[in-house]
Design an enzyme around this catalytic site. Structure first.
Site, PDB file in Angstrom:
ATOM      1  N   GLN A 121       5.257   0.829  43.601  1.00 48.16           N
ATOM      2  CA  GLN A 121       5.198  -0.075  42.449  1.00 48.16           C
ATOM      3  C   GLN A 121       3.736  -0.292  42.039  1.00 48.16           C
ATOM      4  OE1 GLN A 121       8.069  -1.104  41.172  1.00 48.16           O
ATOM      5  NE2 GLN A 121       7.658  -2.885  39.884  1.00 48.16           N
ATOM      6  N   GLN A 156       1.345   4.829  -0.133  1.00 46.66           N
ATOM      7  CA  GLN A 156       0.726   6.145  -0.011  1.00 46.66           C
ATOM      8  C   GLN A 156       1.742   7.213   0.388  1.00 46.66           C
ATOM      9  OE1 GLN A 156      -3.163   6.586   2.066  1.00 46.66           O
ATOM     10  NE2 GLN A 156      -2.137   8.202   3.211  1.00 46.66           N
ATOM     11  N   THR A 211       2.081   6.924  15.228  1.00 45.35           N
ATOM     12  CA  THR A 211       2.290   7.769  14.055  1.00 45.35           C
ATOM     13  C   THR A 211       1.505   7.279  12.843  1.00 45.35           C
ATOM     14  OG1 THR A 211       4.536   8.082  14.907  1.00 45.35           O
ATOM     15  CG2 THR A 211       4.092   8.876  12.687  1.00 45.35           C
ATOM     16  N   ASP A 270      -1.322  10.502  12.584  1.00 48.34           N
ATOM     17  CA  ASP A 270      -0.591  10.932  13.766  1.00 48.34           C
ATOM     18  C   ASP A 270      -1.590  11.253  14.873  1.00 48.34           C
ATOM     19  OD1 ASP A 270       2.111  12.161  14.878  1.00 48.34           O
ATOM     20  OD2 ASP A 270       0.477  13.535  15.374  1.00 48.34           O
ATOM     21  N   GLY A 287       5.227  -0.666   4.086  1.00 42.46           N
ATOM     22  CA  GLY A 287       5.725  -1.973   4.500  1.00 42.46           C
ATOM     23  C   GLY A 287       5.568  -2.977   3.381  1.00 42.46           C
ATOM     24  N   GLU A 327      -1.320   5.454  10.378  1.00 43.96           N
ATOM     25  CA  GLU A 327      -2.782   5.561  10.323  1.00 43.96           C
ATOM     26  C   GLU A 327      -3.281   6.825  11.009  1.00 43.96           C
ATOM     27  OE1 GLU A 327      -4.739   3.774   8.586  1.00 43.96           O
ATOM     28  OE2 GLU A 327      -3.147   2.422   7.950  1.00 43.96           O
ATOM     29  N   GLY A 358      16.783  -2.729  36.326  1.00 44.77           N
ATOM     30  CA  GLY A 358      17.835  -2.814  35.324  1.00 44.77           C
ATOM     31  C   GLY A 358      17.616  -3.921  34.302  1.00 44.77           C
ATOM     32  N   ARG A 395       2.107   2.574  40.185  1.00 45.75           N
ATOM     33  CA  ARG A 395       2.525   2.749  38.794  1.00 45.75           C
ATOM     34  C   ARG A 395       2.019   1.603  37.918  1.00 45.75           C
ATOM     35  NH1 ARG A 395       8.788   3.061  39.428  1.00 45.75           N
ATOM     36  NH2 ARG A 395       8.881   3.768  37.248  1.00 45.75           N
ATOM     37  N   TYR A 419       0.857  -1.181   0.000  1.00 42.74           N
ATOM     38  CA  TYR A 419       0.000   0.000   0.000  1.00 42.74           C
ATOM     39  C   TYR A 419       0.895   1.233   0.000  1.00 42.74           C
ATOM     40  CZ  TYR A 419      -4.070   2.793   1.540  1.00 42.74           C
ATOM     41  OH  TYR A 419      -5.095   3.685   1.643  1.00 42.74           O
TER      42      TYR A 419
END
Lengths: 697, 697
Positions: free
Chosen positions: B371, B178, B463, B467, B218, B465, B442, B374, B176
């Site tokens: 923890q 574009q 980004t 932004d 792609g 399809e 880590g 978050r 595709y």
């Protein structure tokens, strides 16, 4: 504790210095005012010339304000060009190298850098900068940044006398082996043992479990011959906790691991290129014996008989080193952030999107308010972090002088400040690099934009030298210090003051900003304290634990106050150069009002400002963006980064992005052949419908 | 527009279906209840057994709630195990492959997947899932996800009849094309031309400038034989804007590019492994001729004479495809987020840090409130996105049915909703994956944790399809739609209502949450509208431009309201299984109160709640975390991901992390030799002080 990427060496000496050396004797290539590539680009095209023409300030003077001094600009300039013009230091192909090629390339660059340092008789400052501009993490970072400082900080004078000259001349290569497979930030949890054997006057270093394997130390995997190893000191049957030992790991003859030592690299890390140039390593000991005098004995000793004794050297000295390392991480944050911002600002000026209905030219992305509202706060943050970093550096010097006079009065505050600033600046910088990448649209996803590698190489800063959350909790749990906490003395006033702001312009007054930030930080801290003490039936520790997420937020508020305060103080200083002060003033306001808007909930919940005042701040922010817009490209030019250092096709100084992107694409190994490898096995049978053949794969 | 990584194909057919095929005939390996590796681990050790024992709900039933149906659980399970047990699909070495090896590996996997699909006569649903679990972006994603749908959506019946059978059997491979080097989201800015030549009845496809090079598609770089190419249609001297054309790019005999076609890969992208398996490509046309009937002519045609005419097919049909693609991106967001959360939750239960003063066992990291504060909101977000995705999928089906009946009434809302949800869920997911990585300490930085690759492969979703910022602005600038915007009808009430919450528990009432979110979204929208109209002297467009950052925030508030609403609606449904509904209720509250806390400024500034009510919400959030804690591991088990699909040493089902990390390290190519390549050239001369030799580098 593992890191690199910057040089945090403290030793103050000139390498192979010669009294006859003169600053005026430079190899010819250093006379160029720019790298040759750059010169060429400059001569031919400058797509950003129009942007540079709109700047309302003296860029050369802004470079001085950014770098700290005219001298700093010149030295950095010379070193950056020295690196950029040397083909050994090329890095544009770095993300395409295999792990082995990349590591070999790092060894090569390190050796070549050392050769140049010696040949050119560079000063310590110059050598540091040169390594920075080489911009590739490697064993030398740990050698200079951790191994040497550990010996200087924790070794006795004899130990320093024995080991430092070897390290200075690279006759031994050292690293810093602290963290273990099962143990990170919590040093007290380490399992490696160093058991004293009085029969032979030796320590026996041993890894009793799999999780006690040393894991992460940079330079350990493949390069180092020696390490400072942290282990539980056991003597006379008693565990005295974690101490440092100098341990030889590899033969100086053929680099093979010594008997009882198992060594390897811990494997690939985030990104292509990036930190994969570093040999973060794994290390196991099987009863490895070292002489007793290889324990670092400045603070405590084990006697010939095996007695554990403390020296009279104050333990606080160790904190001085931690302050040094962390203040250098803050300085690195402003460097990384400013690189990302430089790329994003320049490319946003080049890139055009939308804004045209009839096929005419589109609008520069930098003109969109949404782009400005995401990008300019990051530009302002880069400057904010730079100046708070300068202040931290001053603080470190000050603390060091006081420590030498046995004055520990400011150490705790310096320690808390650097820990908190390390946590906040590295977290913000990591997120900001990724935000800059997104602000470059799809092309930011290409390695040639430089941003993926910058992100991948930067993010460990959030974890190493103290996980950011752990650091902020330490800050929040500390006692009330002096200095930056002085506003706590104004408790009564700040607990009830109301902001006097009644127009958008009022938010340009630094006193209004300062007061709002002080009141917010104080009230959040007080709220936390009240909530913890209200957890009546529980003990204090439990209350602290329950409220730790709130404490984190209060700690961040305190750190943001420090950053705002130091930026305001900077702008209050005399700053030479046409328009320089005005620009910094605008950036200072952008930074403060952006933080205010982002954390509006804090300011409103604590009643420091009203919703109306919050809206006025946001209105003023929009006006400030308009003021920054014509200066944006010049403000990133003032960072004075070479195209080599930026390493980004999108961030090119000349803005000639698209031909360079196009050219860069063809260098990918996949483009070596027109028809890809695998076509005959895996594509052609599909297309030719050779299903049966395919099923015999 | 370039993407992949998921299968967004719409065609509803069984590949090589046979009426005699029965579900009960399965190859023997599919009878295993788990992949063999998994079985082995299960038999030997389950470090997380204690965690699983504390769950207060039926995990098998939660799997059904997550997957949508019992059937969905079973199909996914079979396909996941089919992939996990097949050595061709191994991916543990993926980050160590060179670009060329990785691409060849992708071709191999794609061919092998096709072979299995054909051999096993998989249904479309099964084939889709199989490709998802192969979990490696490649040309097939674009072939099925973009090329085929473009022909189905924009091709006439004859065109579909001619091209689709070829595509279905892979006799041609399509992509595709574009976006262009200089043009991304703004389709109207594309430069490629398709000029009709009535003499030969052909279109001449041409790239007039460097920036008109097709860039990013792609599958274009190396694999595709054909593309749907978007170009400005020019006939009779007039530019009719962007249209799609089927263009052959490569020979079906030997895969070489056709005359006039320049093709290549655009180079390395973020991360190791990750999206580098995809051949995102560059394509230039030098006056390439195609027959007139290769213009996609469903909506408009060019006649033999060169006349441009519209068909009577409504243009709105095109939006249907966009809705489909974007709703599938929302579904992918919940998949990616849940993978990251699964890894982070399991490893947080395994990992121990601090909490011991005397060398005793340390505390599980998952027990720390910081923890939890978050991680649990991200766990809740994964469920929230899953359910809003289910709703979007229903919405798409509904819109499609209406479109077929020429009813366009709900199309605009569906379009706006999917655009907004695409923007919010992908942005949150990208940040959340990185947050999960940091929450693993880590070790999250190692490729073997799986998180670096998951992040790198996911971020382009922000980004492609559309932004995210562009999409949100489109949403904000839209007219007032119906349905999800129905709360706008309650304007008068919502503009002045005050929350009745007076205790922390009151926030568990879904009505209290719903009202606060509605009031906030409405008031922010009204504020924006007022500010824009107040920009009196300016025209509306200028006001819109000035206020675009505020509009973004208002759009996000609207989307968050939708997510909260759909989660509340889900929990109101009947949900079978012991404790399942209660867990989802808790997660729904976590999600809503977390968003409220995070955006507290919005709620306070608009006066929807008081600071006291905000503090109560936060207090309740803490209690909810405690409620989630014992169920956390079981809640991620309910995602039902195999160890193969997770691809993470840290996220192993059995929690046996450290031996696996240790083993993984030795596979790095750098460990092939004990003494690294480059030692003799670059290390030994340093150590041996052979400076002169070194200087002859």
């Amino acid at each position: 504790m593992w890191r690199g990427g910057s040089n945090t060496r403290t030793c103050k000496r000139r390498f192979f210095s010669s009294p006859t050396r003169s600053r005026h004797h430079r190899p010819p290539y250093m006379l160029h005012s720019r790298g040759s590539q750059h010169l060429k680009a400059m001569a031919e095209v400058d797509h950003l010339a129009a942007e540079r023409a709109t700047a309302r300030f003296d860029v050369e003077e802004m470079k001085v304000a950014w770098a700290g001094s005219r001298h700093a600009v010149h030295v950095a300039d010379r070193m950056a060009r020295l690196v950029a013009s040397d083909p050994v230091f090329r890095k544009d192909n770095r993300t395409m190298l295999s792990r082995k090629e990349l590591f070999k390339d790092t060894l090569r660059k390190a050796a070549h850098a050392w050769k140049r340092i010696v040949e050119l008789r560079l000063t310590e400052e110059e050598a540091d900068l040169l390594r920075q501009y080489v911009d590739q993490p490697g064993y030398v970072d740990l050698h200079w940044g951790m191994f040497v400082p550990a010996i200087k900080g924790q070794g006795t004078e004899e130990q320093q006398h024995k080991w430092l000259p070897l390290a200075y001349k690279f006759q031994i290569i050292g690293c810093y082996a602290q963290t273990e497979l099962g143990h990170g930030s919590n040093v007290q949890g380490l399992e490696t043992t160093a058991t004293f054997d009085p029969k032979t006057d030796e320590f026996v270093i041993h890894s009793p479990t799999l999780t006690s394997s040393k894991w992460w130390p940079g330079g350990l995997g493949k390069a180092s011959t020696h390490a400072v190893v942290y282990a539980r000191l056991i003597t006379e049957g008693k565990d005295y906790g974690i101490h440092g030992f100098i341990v030889q790991l590899r033969s100086l003859e053929d680099h093979s691991p010594l008997p009882g030592v198992t060594l390897g690299d811990i494997g690939g890390k985030f990104g292509s290129g990036a930190y994969n140039s570093m040999d973060n390593g794994v290390l196991r000991f099987d009863h490895v014996r070292i002489p007793r005098d290889q324990m670092l004995m400045r603070l405590s000793q084990v006697t010939r008989e095996g007695k554990y004794v403390h020296s009279n050297v104050p333990k606080q000295l160790l904190y001085g080193t931690m302050v040094y390392v962390r203040q250098s991480i803050v300085a690195d944050a402003s460097k990384a952030l400013s690189r990302a911002v430089c790329i994003a600002v320049r490319y946003s000026a080049v890139r055009k999107q939308f804004g045209s209905q009839d096929g005419g030219p589109e609008t520069q992305v930098l003109n969109y308010k949404t782009q400005q509202s995401r990008l300019f706060p990051l530009l302002a943050s880069a400057y904010a972090f730079r100046f708070v970093g300068d202040w931290l550096n001053w603080l470190y010097t000050d603390v060091t002088q006081k420590l030498e006079a046995k004055d520990f009065s400011t150490l705790q505050e310096a320690h808390a400040c650097t820990a908190g600033l390390k946590a906040v600046t590295t977290s913000v910088t990591a997120d900001a690099i990724e935000e800059c990448r997104k602000l470059c649209g799809g092309h930011g996803y290409l390695n040639s934009s430089g941003l993926p590698e910058l992100f991948a190489v930067y993010v460990p800063a959030c974890t190493y030298e103290g996980d950011n959350v752990v650091l902020l909790l330490q800050l929040a749990s500390g006692k009330q210090p002096v200095g930056t906490m002085a506003y706590m003395g104004k408790v009564q006033y700040l607990m009830q003051c109301k902001s006097a702001v009644s127009s958008a312009e009022d938010w340009l007054n630094p006193d209004a900003i300062q007061e709002a930030f002080e009141a917010r930080a104080l009230r959040m801290a007080v709220n936390c304290a009240q909530n913890i003490s209200q957890a009546a039936s529980q003990e204090e520790a439990a209350g602290f634990y329950e409220r730790s997420p709130d404490l984190l937020e209060a700690a961040v508020a305190h750190i943001q106050l420090i950053i705002v305060t130091k930026f305001i103080e900077k702008v209050h200083q005399e700053i030479p150069g046409h328009g320089v002060k005005e620009q910094l003033q605008a950036l200072c306001n952008v930074y403060a009002l952006y933080i205010l808007h982002k954390h509006l909930g804090d300011f409103l919940a604590t009643g420091c400002i009203t919703p109306r005042q919050g809206a006025l701040a946001n209105e003023q922010l929009g006006k400030l963006y308009a003021q920054v817009r014509p200066n944006a490209v010049a403000l990133v030019d003032a960072f004075n980064y070479t195209d080599h250092y930026l390493g980004s096709v999108l961030g090119r100084y000349d803005g000639d992005v698209y031909p360079a992107l196009y050219e860069e694409a063809w260098k990918d190994p996949l483009n070596e052949t027109v028809v890809p490898e695998g076509y005959h096995e895996y594509l052609r049978p599909l297309i030719k419908q050779q299903q049966l053949k395919l099923s015999r794969l």
